[in-house]
Design a protein around this motif. Sequence first.
Motif, PDB file in Angstrom:
ATOM      1  N   MET A   1     -41.994 -18.216  21.540  1.00  0.00           N
ATOM      2  CA  MET A   1     -40.726 -18.702  21.059  1.00  0.00           C
ATOM      3  C   MET A   1     -40.033 -19.554  22.126  1.00  0.00           C
ATOM      4  O   MET A   1     -39.449 -20.587  21.812  1.00  0.00           O
ATOM      5  CB  MET A   1     -39.841 -17.523  20.663  1.00  0.00           C
ATOM      6  N   GLY A   2     -40.099 -19.111  23.366  1.00  0.00           N
ATOM      7  CA  GLY A   2     -39.490 -19.869  24.455  1.00  0.00           C
ATOM      8  C   GLY A   2     -40.108 -21.245  24.602  1.00  0.00           C
ATOM      9  O   GLY A   2     -39.410 -22.231  24.834  1.00  0.00           O
ATOM     10  N   GLU A   3     -41.420 -21.307  24.449  1.00  0.00           N
ATOM     11  CA  GLU A   3     -42.108 -22.597  24.575  1.00  0.00           C
ATOM     12  C   GLU A   3     -41.700 -23.546  23.448  1.00  0.00           C
ATOM     13  O   GLU A   3     -41.516 -24.745  23.682  1.00  0.00           O
ATOM     14  CB  GLU A   3     -43.628 -22.391  24.584  1.00  0.00           C
ATOM     15  N   LYS A   4     -41.521 -23.028  22.250  1.00  0.00           N
ATOM     16  CA  LYS A   4     -41.062 -23.863  21.133  1.00  0.00           C
ATOM     17  C   LYS A   4     -39.677 -24.431  21.418  1.00  0.00           C
ATOM     18  O   LYS A   4     -39.400 -25.596  21.108  1.00  0.00           O
ATOM     19  CB  LYS A   4     -41.036 -23.068  19.829  1.00  0.00           C
ATOM     20  N   CYS A   5     -38.816 -23.618  22.010  1.00  0.00           N
ATOM     21  CA  CYS A   5     -37.470 -24.093  22.365  1.00  0.00           C
ATOM     22  C   CYS A   5     -37.549 -25.212  23.402  1.00  0.00           C
ATOM     23  O   CYS A   5     -36.843 -26.220  23.295  1.00  0.00           O
ATOM     24  CB  CYS A   5     -36.627 -22.953  22.913  1.00  0.00           C
ATOM     25  N   LYS A   6     -38.403 -25.033  24.404  1.00  0.00           N
ATOM     26  CA  LYS A   6     -38.538 -26.059  25.439  1.00  0.00           C
ATOM     27  C   LYS A   6     -39.092 -27.358  24.857  1.00  0.00           C
ATOM     28  O   LYS A   6     -38.636 -28.446  25.219  1.00  0.00           O
ATOM     29  CB  LYS A   6     -39.411 -25.555  26.588  1.00  0.00           C
ATOM     30  N   ILE A   7     -40.022 -27.246  23.931  1.00  0.00           N
ATOM     31  CA  ILE A   7     -40.569 -28.440  23.274  1.00  0.00           C
ATOM     32  C   ILE A   7     -39.477 -29.152  22.488  1.00  0.00           C
ATOM     33  O   ILE A   7     -39.363 -30.381  22.533  1.00  0.00           O
ATOM     34  CB  ILE A   7     -41.770 -28.073  22.377  1.00  0.00           C
ATOM     35  N   SER A   8     -38.648 -28.381  21.792  1.00  0.00           N
ATOM     36  CA  SER A   8     -37.542 -28.975  21.029  1.00  0.00           C
ATOM     37  C   SER A   8     -36.577 -29.713  21.949  1.00  0.00           C
ATOM     38  O   SER A   8     -36.130 -30.822  21.624  1.00  0.00           O
ATOM     39  CB  SER A   8     -36.788 -27.900  20.258  1.00  0.00           C
ATOM     40  N   ILE A   9     -36.264 -29.126  23.078  1.00  0.00           N
ATOM     41  CA  ILE A   9     -35.365 -29.767  24.041  1.00  0.00           C
ATOM     42  C   ILE A   9     -35.974 -31.068  24.551  1.00  0.00           C
ATOM     43  O   ILE A   9     -35.295 -32.096  24.649  1.00  0.00           O
ATOM     44  CB  ILE A   9     -35.027 -28.808  25.198  1.00  0.00           C
ATOM     45  N   ASN A  11     -38.120 -32.933  23.000  1.00  0.00           N
ATOM     46  CA  ASN A  11     -38.093 -33.904  21.902  1.00  0.00           C
ATOM     47  C   ASN A  11     -36.715 -34.537  21.769  1.00  0.00           C
ATOM     48  O   ASN A  11     -36.602 -35.750  21.530  1.00  0.00           O
ATOM     49  CB  ASN A  11     -38.507 -33.251  20.585  1.00  0.00           C
ATOM     50  N   ILE A  12     -35.678 -33.741  21.933  1.00  0.00           N
ATOM     51  CA  ILE A  12     -34.310 -34.270  21.882  1.00  0.00           C
ATOM     52  C   ILE A  12     -34.105 -35.261  23.027  1.00  0.00           C
ATOM     53  O   ILE A  12     -33.514 -36.335  22.836  1.00  0.00           O
ATOM     54  CB  ILE A  12     -33.280 -33.126  21.933  1.00  0.00           C
ATOM     55  N   ARG A  13     -34.600 -34.919  24.211  1.00  0.00           N
ATOM     56  CA  ARG A  13     -34.499 -35.837  25.356  1.00  0.00           C
ATOM     57  C   ARG A  13     -35.194 -37.154  25.052  1.00  0.00           C
ATOM     58  O   ARG A  13     -34.647 -38.233  25.290  1.00  0.00           O
ATOM     59  CB  ARG A  13     -35.120 -35.206  26.598  1.00  0.00           C
ATOM     60  N   ARG A  14     -36.383 -37.084  24.485  1.00  0.00           N
ATOM     61  CA  ARG A  14     -37.137 -38.297  24.157  1.00  0.00           C
ATOM     62  C   ARG A  14     -36.376 -39.158  23.157  1.00  0.00           C
ATOM     63  O   ARG A  14     -36.262 -40.376  23.327  1.00  0.00           O
ATOM     64  CB  ARG A  14     -38.520 -37.938  23.612  1.00  0.00           C
ATOM     65  N   GLU A  15     -35.830 -38.521  22.128  1.00  0.00           N
ATOM     66  CA  GLU A  15     -35.073 -39.255  21.113  1.00  0.00           C
ATOM     67  C   GLU A  15     -33.833 -39.910  21.717  1.00  0.00           C
ATOM     68  O   GLU A  15     -33.516 -41.068  21.395  1.00  0.00           O
ATOM     69  CB  GLU A  15     -34.665 -38.324  19.971  1.00  0.00           C
ATOM     70  N   ALA A  16     -33.139 -39.194  22.590  1.00  0.00           N
ATOM     71  CA  ALA A  16     -31.943 -39.752  23.225  1.00  0.00           C
ATOM     72  C   ALA A  16     -32.308 -40.938  24.116  1.00  0.00           C
ATOM     73  O   ALA A  16     -31.637 -41.975  24.088  1.00  0.00           O
ATOM     74  CB  ALA A  16     -31.228 -38.670  24.033  1.00  0.00           C
ATOM     75  N   ASN A  17     -33.389 -40.803  24.879  1.00  0.00           N
ATOM     76  CA  ASN A  17     -33.825 -41.905  25.740  1.00  0.00           C
ATOM     77  C   ASN A  17     -34.270 -43.106  24.908  1.00  0.00           C
ATOM     78  O   ASN A  17     -33.998 -44.253  25.280  1.00  0.00           O
ATOM     79  CB  ASN A  17     -34.937 -41.451  26.680  1.00  0.00           C
ATOM     80  N   ASP A  18     -34.942 -42.859  23.798  1.00  0.00           N
ATOM     81  CA  ASP A  18     -35.338 -43.958  22.914  1.00  0.00           C
ATOM     82  C   ASP A  18     -34.113 -44.693  22.372  1.00  0.00           C
ATOM     83  O   ASP A  18     -34.100 -45.927  22.300  1.00  0.00           O
ATOM     84  CB  ASP A  18     -36.186 -43.447  21.738  1.00  0.00           C
ATOM     85  N   THR A  45     -31.406 -31.581  30.287  1.00  0.00           N
ATOM     86  CA  THR A  45     -32.717 -31.052  29.892  1.00  0.00           C
ATOM     87  C   THR A  45     -33.170 -29.979  30.878  1.00  0.00           C
ATOM     88  O   THR A  45     -33.566 -28.882  30.479  1.00  0.00           O
ATOM     89  CB  THR A  45     -33.756 -32.187  29.829  1.00  0.00           C
ATOM     90  N   ASP A  46     -33.097 -30.307  32.161  1.00  0.00           N
ATOM     91  CA  ASP A  46     -33.515 -29.355  33.196  1.00  0.00           C
ATOM     92  C   ASP A  46     -32.691 -28.077  33.143  1.00  0.00           C
ATOM     93  O   ASP A  46     -33.235 -26.971  33.239  1.00  0.00           O
ATOM     94  CB  ASP A  46     -33.400 -29.987  34.586  1.00  0.00           C
ATOM     95  N   ASP A  47     -31.370 -28.219  32.989  1.00  0.00           N
ATOM     96  CA  ASP A  47     -30.494 -27.048  32.925  1.00  0.00           C
ATOM     97  C   ASP A  47     -30.872 -26.127  31.768  1.00  0.00           C
ATOM     98  O   ASP A  47     -30.957 -24.907  31.939  1.00  0.00           O
ATOM     99  CB  ASP A  47     -29.026 -27.463  32.766  1.00  0.00           C
ATOM    100  N   ASN A  48     -31.091 -26.708  30.616  1.00  0.00           N
ATOM    101  CA  ASN A  48     -31.404 -25.891  29.445  1.00  0.00           C
ATOM    102  C   ASN A  48     -32.788 -25.268  29.525  1.00  0.00           C
ATOM    103  O   ASN A  48     -32.979 -24.116  29.117  1.00  0.00           O
ATOM    104  CB  ASN A  48     -31.246 -26.721  28.169  1.00  0.00           C
ATOM    105  N   ILE A  49     -33.745 -25.971  30.073  1.00  0.00           N
ATOM    106  CA  ILE A  49     -35.085 -25.401  30.226  1.00  0.00           C
ATOM    107  C   ILE A  49     -35.038 -24.259  31.245  1.00  0.00           C
ATOM    108  O   ILE A  49     -35.687 -23.227  31.056  1.00  0.00           O
ATOM    109  CB  ILE A  49     -36.109 -26.491  30.594  1.00  0.00           C
ATOM    110  N   ASN A  50     -34.241 -24.416  32.294  1.00  0.00           N
ATOM    111  CA  ASN A  50     -34.092 -23.325  33.270  1.00  0.00           C
ATOM    112  C   ASN A  50     -33.468 -22.097  32.629  1.00  0.00           C
ATOM    113  O   ASN A  50     -33.868 -20.967  32.921  1.00  0.00           O
ATOM    114  CB  ASN A  50     -33.263 -23.785  34.473  1.00  0.00           C
ATOM    115  N   LYS A  51     -32.486 -22.300  31.752  1.00  0.00           N
ATOM    116  CA  LYS A  51     -31.867 -21.172  31.052  1.00  0.00           C
ATOM    117  C   LYS A  51     -32.889 -20.447  30.181  1.00  0.00           C
ATOM    118  O   LYS A  51     -32.908 -19.215  30.115  1.00  0.00           O
ATOM    119  CB  LYS A  51     -30.705 -21.645  30.188  1.00  0.00           C
ATOM    120  N   ILE A  52     -33.738 -21.206  29.518  1.00  0.00           N
ATOM    121  CA  ILE A  52     -34.787 -20.601  28.680  1.00  0.00           C
ATOM    122  C   ILE A  52     -35.755 -19.818  29.556  1.00  0.00           C
ATOM    123  O   ILE A  52     -36.132 -18.691  29.228  1.00  0.00           O
ATOM    124  CB  ILE A  52     -35.514 -21.673  27.852  1.00  0.00           C
TER     125      ILE A  52
END
Length: 64
Positions: A1-9, A11-18, A45-52
């Motif tokens: 579940m944690g890995e799915k959350c990190k992947i989602s984050i 993906n959001i980063r990629r979309e924002a950068n695009d 992104t880093d902050d949220n992945i660290n929290k996860i």
Amino acid sequence: MGEKCKISIRNIRREANDELKKMQKNKEIGEDDLKKKEKIIQSHTDDNINKIDEKIKEVDKNLQ
């Protein structure tokens, strides 16, 4: 579940950068703004992945 959350984050980063790159291409923002905003997005992104990661460690510790 944690890995799915990190992947989602990520993906959001990629979309924002695009979106930022589109804005730069359309001359809505400059190169400096692009780089500054990319750094901000990466920081969030880093902050949220660290929290996860912390939550995963906490759950693993409680399961042992």
